[in-house]
Enzyme design. Structure first.
Site, PDB file in Angstrom:
ATOM      1  N   LEU A   1      -0.572  32.336 -54.804  1.00 25.26           N
ATOM      2  CA  LEU A   1      -1.833  33.037 -55.066  1.00 25.26           C
ATOM      3  C   LEU A   1      -2.109  34.102 -54.013  1.00 25.26           C
ATOM      4  O   LEU A   1      -2.702  35.143 -54.306  1.00 25.26           O
ATOM      5  CB  LEU A   1      -2.994  32.040 -55.099  1.00 25.26           C
ATOM      6  CG  LEU A   1      -3.033  31.060 -56.271  1.00 25.26           C
ATOM      7  CD1 LEU A   1      -4.155  30.051 -56.078  1.00 25.26           C
ATOM      8  CD2 LEU A   1      -3.224  31.804 -57.579  1.00 25.26           C
ATOM      9  N   GLY A   2      -1.729  33.844 -52.790  1.00 21.10           N
ATOM     10  CA  GLY A   2      -1.978  34.796 -51.719  1.00 21.10           C
ATOM     11  C   GLY A   2      -1.272  34.370 -50.449  1.00 21.10           C
ATOM     12  O   GLY A   2      -0.801  33.241 -50.322  1.00 21.10           O
ATOM     13  N   VAL A   3      -1.200  35.300 -49.516  1.00 20.02           N
ATOM     14  CA  VAL A   3      -0.555  35.053 -48.233  1.00 20.02           C
ATOM     15  C   VAL A   3      -1.549  35.377 -47.128  1.00 20.02           C
ATOM     16  O   VAL A   3      -2.157  36.452 -47.134  1.00 20.02           O
ATOM     17  CB  VAL A   3       0.723  35.899 -48.063  1.00 20.02           C
ATOM     18  CG1 VAL A   3       1.359  35.632 -46.709  1.00 20.02           C
ATOM     19  CG2 VAL A   3       1.706  35.611 -49.181  1.00 20.02           C
ATOM     20  N   GLY A   4      -1.740  34.440 -46.216  1.00 15.90           N
ATOM     21  CA  GLY A   4      -2.676  34.636 -45.119  1.00 15.90           C
ATOM     22  C   GLY A   4      -1.982  34.627 -43.778  1.00 15.90           C
ATOM     23  O   GLY A   4      -0.749  34.653 -43.690  1.00 15.90           O
ATOM     24  N   THR A   5      -2.770  34.570 -42.724  1.00 15.78           N
ATOM     25  CA  THR A   5      -2.231  34.611 -41.368  1.00 15.78           C
ATOM     26  C   THR A   5      -1.416  33.368 -41.051  1.00 15.78           C
ATOM     27  O   THR A   5      -0.404  33.439 -40.355  1.00 15.78           O
ATOM     28  CB  THR A   5      -3.384  34.736 -40.355  1.00 15.78           C
ATOM     29  OG1 THR A   5      -4.202  35.850 -40.718  1.00 15.78           O
ATOM     30  CG2 THR A   5      -2.856  34.948 -38.949  1.00 15.78           C
TER      31      THR A   5
ATOM     32  N   GLY B   1      -0.186  31.032 -43.389  1.00 12.23           N
ATOM     33  CA  GLY B   1       0.688  30.533 -44.436  1.00 12.23           C
ATOM     34  C   GLY B   1       0.292  31.069 -45.796  1.00 12.23           C
ATOM     35  O   GLY B   1      -0.373  32.100 -45.911  1.00 12.23           O
TER      36      GLY B   1
ATOM     37  N   VAL C   1      -1.046  30.373 -50.024  1.00 14.22           N
ATOM     38  CA  VAL C   1      -1.851  29.573 -50.942  1.00 14.22           C
ATOM     39  C   VAL C   1      -1.143  29.600 -52.285  1.00 14.22           C
ATOM     40  O   VAL C   1      -0.929  30.672 -52.857  1.00 14.22           O
ATOM     41  CB  VAL C   1      -3.286  30.111 -51.081  1.00 14.22           C
ATOM     42  CG1 VAL C   1      -4.073  29.250 -52.071  1.00 14.22           C
ATOM     43  CG2 VAL C   1      -3.993  30.140 -49.735  1.00 14.22           C
TER      44      VAL C   1
ATOM     45  N   ASP D   1     -18.769  33.465 -41.278  1.00 15.58           N
ATOM     46  CA  ASP D   1     -17.854  34.488 -41.801  1.00 15.58           C
ATOM     47  C   ASP D   1     -18.115  34.715 -43.286  1.00 15.58           C
ATOM     48  O   ASP D   1     -17.184  34.784 -44.087  1.00 15.58           O
ATOM     49  CB  ASP D   1     -16.399  34.076 -41.567  1.00 15.58           C
ATOM     50  CG  ASP D   1     -15.428  35.241 -41.771  1.00 15.58           C
ATOM     51  OD1 ASP D   1     -15.876  36.405 -41.690  1.00 15.58           O
ATOM     52  OD2 ASP D   1     -14.236  34.986 -42.018  1.00 15.58           O
TER      53      ASP D   1
END
Length: 626
Positions: A93-97, A99, A101, A210
């Site tokens: 679904l997505g890539v973050g800092t 790892g 998802v 946030d």
């Protein structure tokens, strides 16, 4: 359109200090370039979708090819699937800092979940262990229709897998980019859901810190789900925070200035910025040059388009007030006339203070079942009775009770339906109940623990006894019968709240001081309540404030006994009360259900406090059983 430059830099900037210390970026660009950038974003998203659809079509055509190759490829794909626990991992679904998802499919129910994969090495190298721990702790207990749900955490030597609620509607940010400024009714609906979730967090002593449209997800019905609690923090009375968190465009002036702040006020500011974005399609404070952006935020001056209604403008100015002491609170926002329009009942279910005074024993048991806590019921009770409202066991208990009160977001239920709880496995056996003493009676009580894991000091104390009457009647009916019995026995009492009274016999002489007893009603399960009898003799002998003491009480399973007596026409039909006596370890009180009040001791000798307590209990039980 909605320009939001912090989307690419919010992971790089943790804030802190004055804005001049940050690396400057290029000067503000004309609004036309912003429109080009937004159009480019849309086109790139569209092209990615087309490529994905094309790849999906190609895969489908390959799977449908003739021959035995189809089943072979299917078997190879099944073998290549990654399985974590009961979940099969699918597309990203997505890539973050920290790892990725991914979509997860529960192998039994086939329900979709979102699996947040956190790499342990990255977490350690970036020194964000505390951030991840906070997110897991908060989300594991939060149960609100507009807060993303964390179902499970699976740990491996290399990664942490957070199994979370899957929402398919994308980010609120993308929704605003796509639709521009929203109609007032739609913007208000989103805003009401956001404030409901934020209020829930604040009531349980958590500030998000946030809040921004990227952290607000939408489900298939376009309902808001607040996500990403990594920067959240636990509020403590008297403590102030200095950490600069969140994204610059949504950060309050005190945050970017490095000043102290309590917590809730920074979330209110962020909500004000989000409301402005919903209604206007742009941000109130925006600039490519970070120091210029900070100057705008500190000034608190923002444009107010003519199409905004006067009540909305007033609300925005109240929420975006530079002085945090003059800034609107969540209560102010909820009470605002514009916010109250078309407000769904489920968002802020009314809390009946009398009902809230009844301790939910099922909730206490649920707290003890958390593997992370490993506590006994007495420890949860001690936390509820203690002076620290921020105790982790108290917060867990209150979260569980709140979850029973909040209805499904699509239903509009009456007040009574908010308190209907369906137990998982039906009512269980009655365990010892917690004692809750009102603050006016006792500031803190240290209970005696029976378990072997208790502290040494508590282990030396004598075991507790409990005495009570259990009934399936309505709470008000139970208390009606209690007051009727006390009046019939010519007792004196003081009402602490509708379900908690202090009672004693009328003194025989002016100088006499009969022992007092506490009567407190508790909720045992969905259908039954327990009237607790508790001696206050130890508190009286200690000090006026009765900070802590042992107490004498005993536990009573019950035999049905009908209640007779006149009842006013305004009261419902007579209730069915249960009362009986459990096996005693020290004395045999089989004759306690006598119909008459015990005579005074011969010779005027004083009975022991414990015996007088038992006699008062026997008189009350005998009267209630008639």
């Amino acid at each position: 359109m909605f320009s939001h430059q912090d989307r690419d830099r919010d992971r790089k900037e943790d804030g802190g200090g004055d804005g001049t210390e940050m690396k400057s970026k290029s000067r503000s660009q004309p609004s036309g370039l912003n429109r080009v950038k937004n159009l480019s974003r849309k086109l790139s998203a569209k092209s990615r979708k087309e490529r994905k659809d094309r790849d999906s079509t190609d895969n489908s055509s390959k799977m449908s090819s003739p021959g035995g190759e189809t089943s072979t490829k299917q078997q190879q794909e099944l073998k290549a699937q990654i399985k974590i626990g009961h979940y099969i991992l699918k597309e990203t679904l997505g890539v973050g800092t920290f790892g990725k998802v991914k979509v997860g499919i529960h192998e039994t129910t086939q329900y979709k979940v979102a699996v947040k994969i956190l790499n342990r090495q990255k977490i350690k190298s970036l020194d964000v262990v505390g951030k991840i721990r906070r997110e897991i702790q908060n989300l594991s207990l939060f149960r609100h229709p507009h807060i993303i749900r964390l179902y499970q955490v699976i740990s491996t030597p290399s990664d942490i897998f957070m199994i979370m609620e899957h929402v398919s509607g994308g980010e609120l940010f993308d929704y605003i980019v796509k639709h521009g400024r929203l109609k007032t009714a739609e913007a208000r609906r989103f805003f009401q859901q956001i404030i409901s979730g934020v209020d829930y967090c604040h009531r349980h002593m958590v500030v998000h810190r946030d809040l921004k449209p990227e952290n607000l997800l939408l489900d298939e019905q376009n309902n808001v789900k607040i996500a990403d609690f990594g920067l959240s923090n636990i509020m403590t009375d008297g403590d102030f925070l200095r950490t600069s968190c969140g994204s610059p465009n949504y950060a309050a002036p005190e945050v970017i200035s490095g000043k102290l702040y309590a917590g809730p006020e920074v979330d209110v500011w962020s909500c004000g910025v989000i409301l402005y974005a919903l209604l206007c399609g742009t941000l109130p404070f925006d600039d490519e040059h970070v120091p210029s952006l900070f100057r705008k935020i500190k000034s608190g001056v923002f444009p107010t388009p003519d199409f905004l209604e006067r009540p909305i403008v007033n609300l925005l100015h109240h929420m975006l007030c530079v002085d945090p002491m003059k800034r609107a609170t969540i209560k102010d926002v909820i009470a605002h006339e514009w916010f109250q329009k078309d407000l769904p009942n489920y968002l802020f279910p009314p809390i009946n203070e009398s009902e809230a005074s009844i301790v939910d024993i099922e909730a206490v048991r649920e707290v003890t079942e958390f593997q992370r806590y490993h506590v006994a019921e007495e420890e949860v009770t001690s936390a509820l009775l203690g002076d620290d409202p921020h105790h982790h066991l108290s917060i867990a208990y209150n979260l569980i009770v709140d979850n029973k009160r909040i209805a499904d977001e699509t239903a509009k239920l009456s007040i009574e339906e908010f308190y209907q709880v369906t137990p998982n496995k039906g009512p269980g056996p009655v365990h010892r109940h917690p004692e809750r003493i009102a603050a006016s009676v006792s500031s803190k009580i240290t209970p005696t623990l029976d378990n072997t894991e208790a502290s040494g000091a508590n282990r030396n104390k004598r075991a507790k006894w409990h005495l009570g009457i259990r009934s399936q009647s309505r709470p008000e009916d139970i208390m009606f019968e209690v007051f009727r019995a006390m009046k019939q026995l010519d007792m004196e009492w003081k009402v602490l709240n509708p379900y908690h009274v202090i009672v004693r016999r009328k003194p025989d002489a002016p100088a006499a001081d009969p022992p007092k007893m506490s009567l407190q009603l508790y909720q045992v399960d969905q259908r039954s309540y327990l009237l607790d009898f508790k001696s206050l003799a130890d508190e009286e002998s200690g000090s006026a404030s009765a900070s802590s003491s042992r107490h004498a009480s005993m536990s009573m399973p019950q035999k049905p006994a009908g209640i007779r007596g006149t009842r006013t026409s305004s009261m419902p039909q007579a209730m069915s009360m249960e009362a009986s006596i459990e096996k005693m370890e020290v004395h045999d009180f089989s004759d306690m259900s006598c119909d008459v009040t015990p005579p005074p001791s011969p010779g005027g000798a004083k009975l022991s406090q414990t015996m007088q307590f038992f006699e008062i209990c026997a008189a009350l039980i005998g009267t209630l059983a008639r």
